[in-house]
Design an enzyme around this catalytic site. Sequence first.
Site, PDB file in Angstrom:
ATOM      1  N   GLU A 134      52.123  39.932  26.103  1.00 18.40           N
ATOM      2  CA  GLU A 134      51.218  38.893  25.599  1.00 18.40           C
ATOM      3  C   GLU A 134      49.888  38.922  26.333  1.00 18.40           C
ATOM      4  O   GLU A 134      49.843  38.971  27.565  1.00 18.40           O
ATOM      5  CB  GLU A 134      51.850  37.513  25.768  1.00 18.40           C
ATOM      6  CG  GLU A 134      50.987  36.386  25.214  1.00 18.40           C
ATOM      7  CD  GLU A 134      51.626  35.015  25.370  1.00 18.40           C
ATOM      8  OE1 GLU A 134      50.995  34.024  24.954  1.00 18.40           O
ATOM      9  OE2 GLU A 134      52.745  34.923  25.926  1.00 18.40           O
ATOM     10  N   GLU A 191      52.510  28.543  19.057  1.00 17.87           N
ATOM     11  CA  GLU A 191      52.686  28.196  20.465  1.00 17.87           C
ATOM     12  C   GLU A 191      51.619  27.159  20.804  1.00 17.87           C
ATOM     13  O   GLU A 191      50.600  27.454  21.427  1.00 17.87           O
ATOM     14  CB  GLU A 191      52.563  29.431  21.367  1.00 17.87           C
ATOM     15  CG  GLU A 191      53.004  29.133  22.793  1.00 17.87           C
ATOM     16  CD  GLU A 191      52.866  30.331  23.707  1.00 17.87           C
ATOM     17  OE1 GLU A 191      53.781  30.567  24.518  1.00 17.87           O
ATOM     18  OE2 GLU A 191      51.834  31.033  23.638  1.00 17.87           O
TER      19      GLU A 191
END
Length: 254
Positions: free
Chosen positions: A129, A227
Amino acid sequence: MVFLDLPLEERVRRISGAGFDVELWDTRKHNVERLSAAGAVFSSMTGYSAGSVIDPDTSQNVIRTARALIPTALELGVSRMVVHPAELIDGQAARPAFRATGQLWLTGLRTLEKLGELGAEHGIVITLENLNTIVDHPGIPLARAKDTLALVEAVGHPNVKMMLDLYHAQIGEGNLIDLLRRALPHIGEIQVADVPGRCEPGTGEINYPAVARALEQAGYTGTVGMEAWAESDSALALDRFREAFTVRRPAPAV
């Protein structure tokens, strides 16, 4: 990050009941059997609990703890395990550094190669990420999207992909649609939240319907994960997320 007033198992049921898969952060402090019994589809979870992918002194801890988390991933049916360019403690760099070196780059490459082998052994994709270093995660070298993409490209392993987080990319780089197009062959998942505030799409400056159209036009068929915190109501946040990524085609002319 939604329904925070409820126990985790009930949050999972609410998210699943709304028609979404569920993504998890650190699973170690939770009862995995009870989570599994909640009846949800779990799509990703944090894939390590110590060490830094790019730090030669601690990278082995990433591999060791990833291996230790594999049984949890398998029990929950998780298809993606997420790692970051550095060790995070409460979201902050455990060992802040502000300059990328060749040694850090090579360590990241070799660590991801080993993680790819581990993922292939168990049918799990390891996703790296990108993070922003301006607001949320200062002191993390090789965290920007262009660097995480370059690392994933260099590894060239089918079980190592990029977790492209557009919230972080907007803060650090912008130009999101062009970034999506460049990264598309290497994306394992896309995560979204709006800027500023890190709440659901529609609460900030990012034109997520335009992003959704660009993804459809590019042929992306993978997962988009929210998220993000709920700006006010969690159920409303999920509705806004669904609306932002529902592409409606114009009616044909008569």
